[in-house]
Design an enzyme around this catalytic site. Structure first.
Site, PDB file in Angstrom:
ATOM      1  N   THR A 114       0.836  -1.211   0.000  1.00  0.00           N
ATOM      2  CA  THR A 114       0.000   0.000   0.000  1.00  0.00           C
ATOM      3  C   THR A 114       0.864   1.252   0.000  1.00  0.00           C
ATOM      4  OG1 THR A 114      -0.114  -0.336   2.365  1.00  0.00           O
ATOM      5  CG2 THR A 114      -2.070  -0.910   1.116  1.00  0.00           C
ATOM      6  N   ASP A 115       2.132   1.126   0.454  1.00  0.00           N
ATOM      7  CA  ASP A 115       2.940   2.356   0.636  1.00  0.00           C
ATOM      8  C   ASP A 115       3.162   3.113  -0.674  1.00  0.00           C
ATOM      9  OD1 ASP A 115       4.792   0.407  -0.225  1.00  0.00           O
ATOM     10  OD2 ASP A 115       6.255   0.800   1.371  1.00  0.00           O
ATOM     11  N   GLY A 131      11.894 -10.952   4.454  1.00  0.00           N
ATOM     12  CA  GLY A 131      10.828  -9.949   4.391  1.00  0.00           C
ATOM     13  C   GLY A 131      10.828  -9.061   5.617  1.00  0.00           C
ATOM     14  N   SER A 154      16.163  -6.238   5.960  1.00  0.00           N
ATOM     15  CA  SER A 154      17.573  -6.081   6.345  1.00  0.00           C
ATOM     16  C   SER A 154      18.211  -4.935   5.561  1.00  0.00           C
ATOM     17  CB  SER A 154      18.327  -7.388   6.106  1.00  0.00           C
ATOM     18  OG  SER A 154      18.098  -7.833   4.797  1.00  0.00           O
ATOM     19  N   ASP A 208       9.587   0.515   4.868  1.00  0.00           N
ATOM     20  CA  ASP A 208      10.670  -0.168   5.584  1.00  0.00           C
ATOM     21  C   ASP A 208      11.629   0.831   6.213  1.00  0.00           C
ATOM     22  OD1 ASP A 208       9.367  -2.185   4.342  1.00  0.00           O
ATOM     23  OD2 ASP A 208      11.020  -2.785   3.048  1.00  0.00           O
TER      24      ASP A 208
HETATM   25  C1  GLA Z   1       8.917  -4.207   0.502  1.00  0.00           C
HETATM   26  C2  GLA Z   1       9.096  -2.733   0.152  1.00  0.00           C
HETATM   27  C3  GLA Z   1       8.106  -1.857   0.903  1.00  0.00           C
HETATM   28  C4  GLA Z   1       6.690  -2.371   0.760  1.00  0.00           C
HETATM   29  C5  GLA Z   1       6.623  -3.878   1.031  1.00  0.00           C
HETATM   30  C6  GLA Z   1       5.261  -4.454   0.744  1.00  0.00           C
HETATM   31  O1  GLA Z   1       9.252  -4.456   1.828  1.00  0.00           O
HETATM   32  O2  GLA Z   1      10.404  -2.312   0.457  1.00  0.00           O
HETATM   33  O3  GLA Z   1       8.210  -0.523   0.479  1.00  0.00           O
HETATM   34  O4  GLA Z   1       6.158  -2.053  -0.497  1.00  0.00           O
HETATM   35  O5  GLA Z   1       7.569  -4.596   0.275  1.00  0.00           O
HETATM   36  O6  GLA Z   1       4.323  -3.922   1.601  1.00  0.00           O
END
Ligand code: GLA
Length: 386
Positions: free
Chosen positions: A37-38, A124, A127, A173
């Site tokens: 969603t970001d 996920g 890191s 992240d």
């Molecule tokens: C990765 C990306 C984030 C986000 C997620 C999914 O971690 O770095 O920006 O899009 O996937 O939510």
């Protein structure tokens, strides 16, 4: 074994001139809900974890950076002034951060650094964001008089991914890594940049990650293709509704209107995103009401969407999700970008032991390898350790 300052310091001393520098740390993250969603300007709900990166850094009076990756046992030297940068991916993260900080006017100078991490790679848990945030925070402290705002430090990490690594990620992240606070999750509105801390103390439940250990690199096509699908659909909707800049501004009715103007694949992906933006808000309300059943139900819906509509799951993750459902786990879903890594599970205390035993056993029976169980502890964001 958890990483300590001494693990990093002893290698820094060994690999450089025997002196010590300053030590900085930044965490990886979990995300309760709000996946993919970001970059659609929607909401996310991450929290920093206690696992992260630690780096010792000392200016060396040159224009070169000498970087030693303790985990990879690899040493790379690059010049701050050579726009090409190093070729090793891990070193490009550091190089990108240096260059982006310089772009912001920070007079970065050459330094020696040794660093290590205890965020499992490819799980996920970000890191790479932990690495970027560690260096962005450190360079701001060492040469920037701490004048760069925290949100801009997060953007430095994000631009590093875009320009130096090739992953067109959103801001979640790096935001989580820089802004993390022990004991709190954070809801970020990726359109306005507004965020709020939510104390995370679910009485009677635990959050646990189950790492499938399936690794798919996020950099490059599958992730970036998802983003392009979203942008294509938003652009078509915008022709009919000028107020729609991204999928955050769209709803199911608008999507139905353009169904025949977009590919079936793009349609499904957009449908997932529109639903997910809404689920984050439902989860916030449910948390305020102490309604963990609804939180869990939303997590299962997210998993379904990520698997069947957004298509970022894999067989192993779907299997972990099924086992969670069978064992009565309150909520379970893929966490992070997908294509491998972990599921995040909201488990009632009384079911925890049984779930952990059963999921390990069933996964091992099917895939010949036990998944790794990671209990989630919400930790602090970027900081100087000494
Ligand atoms: C990765 C990306 C984030 C986000 C997620 C999914 O971690 O770095 O920006 O899009 O996937 O939510």
């Amino acid at each position: 074994m958890r990483l300590t300052i001494d693990d990093v310091r002893s290698r820094f001393i060994k690999h450089f001139d025997g002196t010590t520098g300053s030590v900085y740390a930044s965490p990886g993250r979990i995300n309760l809900i709000g996946e993919h969603t970001d970059y659609n300007n929607g909401f996310v709900f991450p929290g920093a974890v206690t696992q992260g990166m630690i780096a010792e850094i000392k200016p060396n009076g040159t224009r070169n950076v000498n970087a030693y990756s303790i985990d990879l046992k690899d040493k790379v030297t690059f010049s701050l002034d050579d726009p090409k940068g190093p070729s090793a991916t891990w070193a490009r993260y550091i190089f990108g951060v240096c260059r982006e900080m310089m772009e912001l006017g920070v007079p970065v100078e050459g330094f020696n650094t040794a660093f290590a991490g205890d965020v499992p790679l490819g799980a996920g848990m970000s890191s790479s964001a932990a690495l970027e945030s560690t260096f962005a925070f450190a360079l701001n402290d060492l040469w920037g008089e701490n004048k760069i705002e925290k949100m801009e430090l997060a953007r430095v990490g994000q631009r590093t991914e875009h320009k130096y690594v090739g992953c067109n990620c959103g801001i979640m992240d790096q935001f989580a890594s820089v802004f993390g606070k022990a004991g709190s999750l954070m809801r970020l509105d990726c359109r306005s940049g507004e965020y709020a801390y939510f104390p995370w103390n679910p009485k009677g439940y635990k959050l646990v990650l189950v790492n499938s250990q399936v690794k798919h690199a996020l950099a490059g096509s599958p992730y970036n293709e998802r983003r392009l699908s979203c942008e294509r659909v938003a652009a078509v909707i915008a022709k009919h509704h000028a107020e729609v800049a991204t999928l955050r501004d769209a709803n199911y009715e608008m999507l139905e209107e353009v169904k025949n103007e977009v590919s079936e694949e793009d349609y499904k992906r957009a449908r997932y995103v529109i639903g997910e933006v809404d689920r984050v808000l439902k989860v916030c309300d449910a948390l305020e009401a102490g309604d963990y059943e609804t939180v869990g139900q939303m997590m299962y819906e997210t998993h379904y969407g990520l698997s069947k509509e957004y298509e970022v799951s894999c067989e192993e993750l779907d299997f972990l999700n099924e086992v969670a459902k069978e064992e009565g786990v309150t909520g379970s879903r893929i966490m992070g970008g997908g294509f491998g890594g972990c599921t995040i599970n909201l488990v009632a205390d009384e079911l925890y032991n049984n779930f952990v035993t059963v999921v390990k056993q069933k996964f091992a029976e099917k895939y010949g390898k036990e998944p790794i169980i990671i209990d989630v502890v919400i930790g602090d964001g970027s900081r100087k350790l000494c």
